[in-house]
Write a protein that holds these residues in place. Structure first.
Motif, short mmCIF file in Angstrom:
data_model
loop_
_atom_site.label_atom_id
_atom_site.label_comp_id
_atom_site.label_asym_id
_atom_site.label_seq_id
_atom_site.Cartn_x
_atom_site.Cartn_y
_atom_site.Cartn_z
N PHE A 22 1.00 -1.40 0.16
CA PHE A 22 -0.25 0.05 -0.25
C PHE A 22 0.83 1.46 -0.07
CE2 PHE A 22 -2.23 -3.35 2.29
CZ PHE A 22 -3.55 -3.74 1.31
N LEU A 23 0.48 1.87 -0.77
CA LEU A 23 1.53 3.20 -0.86
C LEU A 23 0.43 4.59 -0.34
CD1 LEU A 23 2.32 3.42 -4.38
CD2 LEU A 23 3.20 2.28 -2.72
N ARG A 24 1.52 5.49 0.69
CA ARG A 24 0.21 6.44 1.15
C ARG A 24 -0.28 7.48 0.08
NH1 ARG A 24 4.69 6.04 4.06
NH2 ARG A 24 3.96 7.33 6.40
N PRO A 25 -0.66 8.26 0.85
CA PRO A 25 -1.39 9.33 0.16
C PRO A 25 -0.75 10.21 -0.24
CG PRO A 25 -2.63 9.77 2.20
CD PRO A 25 -2.17 8.13 2.01
N GLY A 26 -0.63 10.96 -1.47
CA GLY A 26 0.23 13.01 -1.45
C GLY A 26 1.70 11.84 -2.24
N ALA A 27 2.31 11.43 -0.99
CA ALA A 27 4.24 11.05 -1.69
C ALA A 27 4.10 10.05 -2.75
CB ALA A 27 5.33 11.19 -0.51
N GLY A 28 3.07 9.12 -2.54
CA GLY A 28 3.33 7.65 -2.98
C GLY A 28 4.41 7.10 -2.22
N LEU A 29 4.27 7.02 -1.28
CA LEU A 29 5.33 6.20 -0.68
C LEU A 29 5.17 5.01 -0.42
CD1 LEU A 29 8.66 8.79 0.17
CD2 LEU A 29 8.25 7.07 -2.02
#
Length: 607
Positions: free
Chosen positions: A418-425
């Protein structure tokens, strides 16, 4: 008949008397005497010292027309002087019974020159006397030359000190001894005393300033006169030394500024702060420096960020003088948190290897990421993935060791879920291993390196390159990584000397799971993130850490191992190490899911 003589009584005039023979009517008539004018019984001095009593005080006699003394008490005699001078002391005296007026303390004050004293009484002819006024006693010193000068400390002033000696009304006084003495600032005066000349001027000798920058004073004194003070300013000389004021011997994490800005003063040969400018330059350890200002004491400072672990040096230079600061670069204190969630039990050695890998990456990736909520149901990333409902700081990695296909085949799979919102890391990832392969790798001593390698894939190494457009030429004979930080570090380790293609070369062999997601083994050899392993060491290079910066992480390049591509070259490439074996990895089957602000999947990306 007999007659007796007759006697005639005559009155006495107010200012005269009668004279004659008794009652003899045949005698001449009586003579009447009167006060007529003034004469000197004692003449005053011919010369008067201005402001002082006359050496010879006058005595005035009232006389008649014949010049005979006339007894006339109570006659007021006043004294005046011409030419703008003034009478001092007794300016008026009254006559005694004999008609005499005796002066005491009479003097004149005024500019030097010929004058006339005038003595006068009502109804009497006045009396005058010529007198020459000369300068009186020295009562004033006036600065003439040598005041308010400036020169370099320790040097002689260009104008010698001089003062004018005068009396109370400004007459110049000759022959007066004037004493010159240093009052403040040190230094010296070549002439301790000087005698005033005919013009009243007394000239001192050479005045040499002290060696401390600032105010210098010299006093001039003479008997009977208040002293006067001459002032001068000593200015600092040319730069002779650069002196550390603060900021030496500090420590700071690499890439960060030391707590106290290093500061120096540029000083002359006597230790005075000069106006010279110090130039700051990093002389060892890399890093960066920039001037940060000058304070009221003349201390010049600079902001210094360290560039390497261990010794860093900074030099401040002014002219031919310099001084060096030393600081120690320490590892960056990481704010990056890796949380491991073990699904299946690990052996003690396996657990230690995972912990070492987590520590290693927490030293290389140091920047904190925003805590992110994750609210996902079970099985969305891999078969045994549990549901997750928690706040994650910074990444959660599931670990599973199980039987897959026996030794020597697929090692396992690792990557972000799963990727975090925003930065996409990545915010959640997984590492799955075949227990048979882990046992074999542990026996060869490569266990920690292999687990560290796989954890990098969870962070996004290789697994997010394509999605971030950081790799070009996939499927061709020469794919390469396009991130600027990794390319810069590839040059720094000598990559452009050993390799003639476009940096950074990505693996072009090995098939799915190896090609396109690792560094090229033929160029990078034993670097940790090639797709092959052959014993140890397998250094984690600045190239790999730089690639994580390109993904968006805050990294510490000093956490890298020593690594260079220089030396032992053949045709621009490093000869392959051997024997080597591939780290066989299979991609995760599920897509990578992107979370929204509440931690719920809202979109997906292919692997």
């Amino acid at each position: 008949m007999r007659y007796s003589p007759r006697h005639v009584l005559l009155p006495i005039a107010a200012l005269g008397v009668l004279s004659g023979c008794g009652g003899d009517t045949t005698s001449p008539p009586a003579v009447v005497r009167a006060a007529d004018h003034l004469v000197f019984a004692v003449a005053p001095s011919d010369t008067a010292e201005s402001g002082a009593a006359l050496a010879r005080q006058p005595v005035i006699q009232v006389v008649d027309a014949a010049g005979q003394a006339f007894a006339s008490a109570g006659v007021a005699i006043a004294v005046t002087v011409d030419g703008g001078a003034t009478v001092t002391g007794a300016a008026a005296v009254t006559t005694d019974a004999s008609g005499r007026a005796t002066f005491a303390g009479l003097g004149v004050a005024g500019l030097a020159g010929a004058r006339t004293l005038a003595f006068a009484a009502t109804a009497l002819a006045p009396l005058s006397h010529p007198i020459a006024i000369v300068a009186g006693a020295a009562t004033h010193l006036t600065l003439s030359a040598g005041d308010a000068q400036a020169a370099t400390v320790g040097s002689a002033l260009p104008v010698a000190p001089s003062v004018l000696v005068t009396d109370a009304v400004g007459n110049p006084r000759a022959g007066v001894t004037v004493t010159f003495a240093i009052a403040a600032g040190g230094g010296s005066e070549a002439t301790a005393s000087a005698i005033s000349g005919a013009s009243g001027m007394a000239v001192g000798g050479t005045w040499t300033l002290g060696t401390v920058a600032g105010a210098n004073t010299l006093t001039a004194t003479a008997p009977g006169a208040p002293p006067v003070t001459l002032h001068a300013i000593g200015t600092a000389g040319p730069a002779a030394a650069v002196v550390i004021i603060r900021g030496d011997g500090q420590s700071a994490p690499v890439g960060q500024a030391v707590p106290v800005d290093p500061a120096v003063q540029v000083r002359d040969q006597y230790g005075n702060v000069t106006a010279g400018t110090a130039q700051f330059a990093v002389t060892a350890g890399g890093g960066a420096v920039a001037p940060s200002g000058t304070d009221a004491a003349g201390s010049q400072s600079a902001r210094w960020s360290l560039g390497a672990l261990g010794t860093n040096t900074l030099t401040a230079t002014s002219g031919s003088a310099s001084v060096t600061f030393t600081a120690t670069g320490t590892p960056i204190v990481s704010q990056f948190q890796i949380t491991l969630s073990v699904i299946t039990p690990l052996t003690a050695s396996q657990a230690a290897a995972f912990d070492a890998a987590r520590t290693r990456w927490s030293r290389a990736v140091v920047g904190d990421l925003p805590d992110t909520p994750v609210n996902v149901s079970a099985g969305q990333c891999f078969a045994t993935q549990p549901a997750v409902n928690q706040m994650v700081d910074d990444i959660l990695i599931f670990v599973e060791v199980d039987s897959i296909d026996g030794p020597g085949k697929v090692l396992g799979q690792a990557g972000p879920c799963f990727l975090r919102p925003g930065a996409g890391l990545p915010v959640v990832g997984v590492m799955e291993f075949d227990v048979a392969d882990l046992d074999q790798i542990e026996a060869s001593g490569e266990l920690t390196d292999v687990i560290t390698h796989e954890m990098a894939h969870v962070l996004g190494f290789g697994t997010l390159w394509a999605a971030r457009s950081l790799v070009t030429g996939l499927g061709s004979a020469d794919p390469f990584f396009t991130g600027a930080a990794a390319q810069q570090e590839f040059v720094a380790v000598g990559g452009t000397v050993t390799y003639v293609g476009t940096p950074v070369p990505v693996e072009n062999l090995g098939g799915a799971g190896t090609a396109g997601v690792h560094w090229r083994e033929a160029v990078m050899t034993n670097e940790l993130m090639t797709g092959y392993v052959s014993g140890t060491p397998n250094p984690l290079s600045v190239v790999t850490i730089g690639s994580l910066r390109d993904l968006g992480y805050v990294v510490d390049l000093s956490a890298a191992d020593s690594y260079s591509l220089l030396g032992g070259l053949r045709g621009g490439a490093v000869a392959p190490r051997g024997p080597v074996r591939a780290i066989v990895e299979s991609p995760l089957a599920s897509p990578i899911l992107v979370l929204d602000g509440r931690g719920r999947p809202v979109s997906q990306r292919p692997r």
